[in-house]
Design a protein around this motif. Structure first.
Motif, PDB file in Angstrom:
ATOM      1  N   SER A  65      -1.702   3.072  36.489  1.00 25.90           N
ATOM      2  CA  SER A  65      -0.769   4.202  36.454  1.00 25.90           C
ATOM      3  C   SER A  65      -0.610   4.758  35.051  1.00 25.90           C
ATOM      4  N   SER A  68      -3.933   6.699  33.764  1.00 28.73           N
ATOM      5  CA  SER A  68      -4.082   8.082  34.235  1.00 28.73           C
ATOM      6  C   SER A  68      -3.375   9.082  33.332  1.00 28.73           C
ATOM      7  N   LEU A  69      -2.523   8.590  32.417  1.00 26.22           N
ATOM      8  CA  LEU A  69      -1.735   9.468  31.545  1.00 26.22           C
ATOM      9  C   LEU A  69      -2.290   9.542  30.118  1.00 26.22           C
ATOM     10  N   LYS A 141       8.671  16.374  30.687  1.00 28.70           N
ATOM     11  CA  LYS A 141       7.740  16.104  31.784  1.00 28.70           C
ATOM     12  C   LYS A 141       6.825  14.934  31.448  1.00 28.70           C
ATOM     13  N   THR A 142       6.326  14.912  30.218  1.00 32.00           N
ATOM     14  CA  THR A 142       5.449  13.811  29.801  1.00 32.00           C
ATOM     15  C   THR A 142       6.218  12.501  29.716  1.00 32.00           C
ATOM     16  N   SER A 144       8.915  11.665  31.286  1.00 32.48           N
ATOM     17  CA  SER A 144       9.296  11.233  32.634  1.00 32.48           C
ATOM     18  C   SER A 144       8.122  10.573  33.353  1.00 32.48           C
ATOM     19  N   ALA A 145       6.925  11.151  33.197  1.00 32.83           N
ATOM     20  CA  ALA A 145       5.740  10.574  33.845  1.00 32.83           C
ATOM     21  C   ALA A 145       5.442   9.178  33.301  1.00 32.83           C
ATOM     22  N   ASP A 148       8.108   6.747  34.589  1.00 34.87           N
ATOM     23  CA  ASP A 148       7.845   6.359  35.986  1.00 34.87           C
ATOM     24  C   ASP A 148       6.711   5.344  36.067  1.00 34.87           C
ATOM     25  N   ALA A 149       5.666   5.568  35.268  1.00 32.29           N
ATOM     26  CA  ALA A 149       4.523   4.648  35.293  1.00 32.29           C
ATOM     27  C   ALA A 149       4.929   3.253  34.823  1.00 32.29           C
TER      28      ALA A 149
END
Length: 359
Positions: A65, A68-69, A141-142, A144-145, A148-149
């Motif tokens: 996860s 992917s970022l 947004k970054t 938060s992603a 979450d990961a």
């Protein structure tokens, strides 16, 4: 190593690129504080607790996860020299407090350095995203992603009523601090800055210096951030800050226009003198450097100075700091030697722009 080669390797992406409203807003940053359930806050943790937190985060960062970022690397503070840790502070990637955590601290850096994660600072995790210009939504947004990961792999300390639990009560709730770095020479020179900053504080925002809480404001640079983290959503926090920032932008632009209309010759003389000092000085300290860079950037934005990169303020406000100068020189420098080296670096940097214009 040439200066251009050194800068290519040393500069983070936020230092090199522009963004929306970047004549006034240099950077947007979102920082998210999180702690792991079942572990004391860093101020109370033992050596074994600190090691376990780092290992847990390392496993989470290695998960698909997170892959992917972007490409991330975990770095332990104990594996870095004090000088290298200070370079990361000067690049705004970690805090001065984490730089002191040689035994317990660590960081996770994305390869573009728009993202850094501090481990075992005041909280177990502080996820930071920093973007050039006014890009608060992108930064959130970054962040938060990534949050979450990590949360898919880690169990955060969370309360159904109070939200995310943090070492400092002022961060409880969302745990988010959103901030922008603003260049406000027009408001300073017009004498309006104190009135503006008082108004900002009355709507629940804080104003600090270049390196955040407890730091001084050099070069007419001010960091504006939210104070409230409980009772508002993350989107509301970033939107409220954005709204106030746009008002400050309007006031700053009006102040610049008024200064130019009222006494153009005096303003041209000010920025031209500062440019001359930067271009020819043989020694200069940090404070004067920031003041002169502020004048030059104002001159660039108003069209008074031509042929110099608008990004020079962001770039040199970092690369002329003490640790950076010593890193570039490959040796420890006294304060006097740093002043001489700083002046030489600035002269060389200005020549690089001049060579590009001539070419």
């Amino acid at each position: 190593m040439s200066l251009s080669d050194f800068l290519q390797r040393a500069m983070s992406r936020w230092m090199k690129e522009g963004g929306p409203e970047d004549d006034i807003v240099l950077t947007s940053r979102v920082r998210v504080a999180r702690n792991l359930q079942g572990y004391p806050f860093p101020v109370l943790q033992t050596d074994s607790h600190a090691r376990e937190v780092i290992e847990s985060v390392a496993r989470a960062v290695a998960s698909p996860s997170m892959a992917s970022l972007g490409k991330f690397e975990l770095v332990r503070c104990q594996d870095l020299s004090a000088l290298d840790r200070q370079v990361f502070v000067e690049k705004h990637l970690i805090s001065p407090d984490l730089a002191q955590q040689e035994k317990h601290g660590a960081m996770v850096l994305r390869d573009d350095e728009l993202v850094s994660i501090m481990i075992n600072e005041e909280d177990h995790l502080r996820i930071q995203c920093i973007y050039p210009g006014l890009r608060l939504e992108d930064a959130w947004k970054t962040a938060s992603a990534i949050d979450d990961a990590l949360e898919s792999q880690l169990t955060y300390a969370y309360h159904d009523t109070y939200g995310y639990l943090t070492a400092c009560p002022t961060n409880v709730g969302t745990g988010i601090r959103a901030s922008v770095m603003m260049h406000l020479p027009g408001l300073v020179l017009s004498g309006s800055i104190n009135r503006m900053l008082t108004a900002v504080s009355q709507v629940g925002l804080a104003v600090r210096g270049m390196y955040g809480e407890g730091s001084e404001s050099y070069g007419n640079l001010f960091q504006v951030s939210n104070q409230i983290t409980l009772g508002e959503t993350e989107e509301e926090i970033t939107q409220n800050l954005r709204s106030v920032v746009y008002q400050l932008i309007e006031h700053e632009r009006n102040a610049r226009k008024a200064l130019l209309a009222r006494n153009r010759t005096q303003l041209e003389d000010r920025v031209s003198r500062s440019f001359g000092i930067l271009a020819y000085a043989r020694r200069i300290d940090t404070k004067e450097t920031m003041e002169r860079l502020s004048d030059v950037r104002l001159g660039i934005d108003l069209g008074i100075i031509q042929g110099v990169s608008a990004g020079i303020l962001k770039e040199l406000m970092v690369t002329t700091q003490p640790a950076f100068l010593q890193k570039y020189s490959n040796r420890e420098l006294s304060a006097s030697e740093r002043d001489v080296r700083r002046a030489a670096l600035i002269r060389e940097r200005l020549r690089l722009d001049d060579m590009e214009v001539q070419g």
